[in-house]
Motif scaffolding. Structure first.
Motif, mmCIF file in Angstrom:
data_model
loop_
_atom_site.group_PDB
_atom_site.id
_atom_site.type_symbol
_atom_site.label_atom_id
_atom_site.label_comp_id
_atom_site.label_asym_id
_atom_site.label_seq_id
_atom_site.Cartn_x
_atom_site.Cartn_y
_atom_site.Cartn_z
ATOM 1 N N UNK A 1 0.807 -1.220 0.000
ATOM 2 C CA UNK A 1 0.000 0.000 0.000
ATOM 3 C C UNK A 1 0.835 1.264 0.000
ATOM 4 N N UNK A 2 2.008 1.204 0.585
ATOM 5 C CA UNK A 2 2.906 2.365 0.634
ATOM 6 C C UNK A 2 3.720 2.520 -0.648
ATOM 7 N N UNK A 3 4.090 1.414 -1.273
ATOM 8 C CA UNK A 3 5.126 1.470 -2.302
ATOM 9 C C UNK A 3 4.689 1.165 -3.725
ATOM 10 N N UNK A 4 3.710 0.304 -3.903
ATOM 11 C CA UNK A 4 3.469 -0.244 -5.235
ATOM 12 C C UNK A 4 2.991 0.830 -6.204
ATOM 13 N N UNK A 5 3.739 0.959 -7.290
ATOM 14 C CA UNK A 5 3.372 1.828 -8.402
ATOM 15 C C UNK A 5 3.950 1.218 -9.679
#
Length: 443
Positions: free
Chosen positions: A100-104
């Motif tokens: 949720x913090x990192x995935x792009x």
């Protein structure tokens, strides 16, 4: 007349997989362009193709490229982040919050390149992948010259890629349209699991899958908790629920498949379901046991996958199939279960069949695409060699792979990537490691 794209590969042994249980000595593979042109005695190949360059591979065993039928390539960036935890603790308290913090898009591109590099250096030439941002994964696989089934993920929860089930399906179909006729990429619907997709979502997936002739790649019966929660919520085991919706069909690529009753095995067999067995991930997360011997006896195609590197922790298909073989033997009480020859089939033609690609890859036959792996058996640990395929399955690891071809192009030579920029891949990996560690420090 020999074309400039013709190559001759001359190893000590060739295991073509089709026909079954054949081991060729003193033979050569002839590649023309993307495809296998012939398998001939070496002297005959040299005579018929005198101008073709010859790759000499003494003390090497050549096989079809390995097919990894289940994984989450981008999660290579989370390798080892949450070891020694139960499945739902691992997923809900560690993996999902970090994602949720990192995935792009960049996370997926960089992680997929790392996974593709590891896989092809270990002899894997094709993989089924399912993760967010399939467009980025597809671009990464293409840049790595790697063959893949890139799944269209579907969940009822919003995330960085899509807002809800409808948005997932809409974006997935757009991705599917963008890779039509791609030489390396195919796709499938990839609903995450029974507990993260609604009945309505599954019904829409079934409808589109039927209309477009697409597979459905699904985590199913992964843990005992999944089944007990489903019984509490709906009064039905997950397979029963999915059967009522129409998902249990030849389109279903089921993954994990633990906690199975005999009637459920028969239901899978009757409906032509294929199964991806991920033994090391299942054991590491204490998820349960897939009854491979019973499934195979029922006539079900069982192939092997590593799952993601966050739960394995490697993408080594040789170690994976060894674990599958040994686990099948001890759980069935039958030392003949999943033999070395059958394990090689699980690595190759069974995986190709699982992905609907067995007319093109999975065996070394004239006319098929030249996805080929060569394993160096010269190390003292392999000696003496009475049965090369047994040494491959019970002794070798990814680090013994020396050469790999995909679509007739060399992608690994002497254990080194040919064109992949490993320095940039590892540099990007280190940057993501720092970001993950920063998140951990603030938790």
């Amino acid at each position: 007349m020999t074309r400039s794209s013709t190559q001759i590969l001359s190893p000590t042994w060739i295991a073509p997989v089709v026909p079954k249980d054949v081991l060729l000595l003193g033979h050569s593979l002839v590649i023309e362009g993307e495809r296998i042109a012939a398998i001939l005695p070496t002297a005959e190949a040299q005579q018929h193709y005198p101008d073709a360059p010859e790759v000499l591979l003494p003390e090497h065993l050549v096989t079809p490229g390995f097919v990894n039928v289940h994984g989450h390539a981008a999660m290579a960036l989370l390798r080892g982040i949450a070891d020694d935890r139960e499945m739902m603790d691992w997923l809900t308290n560690w993996i999902w919050p970090i994602e949720g913090e990192l995935v792009n898009e960049q996370f997926v591109y960089d992680g997929t390149r790392l996974a593709a590099l590891e896989m092809m250096m270990g002899g894997t030439t094709c993989a089924a992948d399912t993760y967010f941002f399939p467009e980025s994964a597809g671009r990464a696989f293409t840049d790595m010259q790697f063959r893949a089934q890139v799944g269209m993920p579907v969940l009822k929860f919003g995330n960085a890629w899509a807002r809800n089930e409808e948005d997932h399906i809409h974006k997935g179909l757009a991705f599917r349209d963008s890779i039509k006729n791609h030489s390396l990429l195919t796709t499938a619907f990839a609903p995450h699991s029974p507990y993260t997709v609604s009945d309505q979502g599954f019904e829409r997936i079934r409808l589109y899958a039927e209309q477009l002739d697409l597979p459905i790649h699904l985590h199913l019966h992964e843990t005992a908790t999944e089944i007990s929660d489903a019984l509490q919520e709906s009064g039905m085991r997950p397979i029963e629920r999915l059967h009522k919706i129409g998902i249990v069909s030849p389109a279903l690529q089921a993954v994990h498949m633990t906690q199975l009753r005999d009637d459920e095995i028969q239901l899978m067999a009757t409906n032509g379901v294929q199964i991806a067995h991920c033994p090391e991930s299942n054991m590491k997360l204490a998820s349960g046991l897939c009854p491979v011997q019973k499934l195979r006896s029922a006539g079900i195609n069982v192939a092997v996958g590593t799952d993601g590197a966050a739960s394995n922790n490697d993408l080594d298909m040789l170690q994976e199939v060894r674990s599958a073989s040994l686990l099948s033997k001890v759980t069935s009480g039958d030392a003949t279960s999943l033999s070395a020859a059958q394990s090689l089939e699980s690595l190759t033609i069974n995986g190709a069949r699982y992905l609907g690609l067995d007319e093109h890859i999975g065996s070394l036959e004239p006319g098929k695409l030249a996805d080929i792996t060569s394993i160096d058996l010269s190390h003292p640990a392999f000696q003496p060699i009475y049965h090369p395929v047994s040494q491959l399955i019970y002794t070798a690891s990814a680090r013994d792979v020396s050469h790999v071809w995909i679509n007739g192009k060399p992608v690994v030579e002497q254990g080194k990537p040919v064109s992949a920029d490993s320095d940039s891949i590892l540099a990007a990996t280190r940057e993501w490691q720092l970001r993950v560690q920063s998140i951990q420090a603030n938790q």
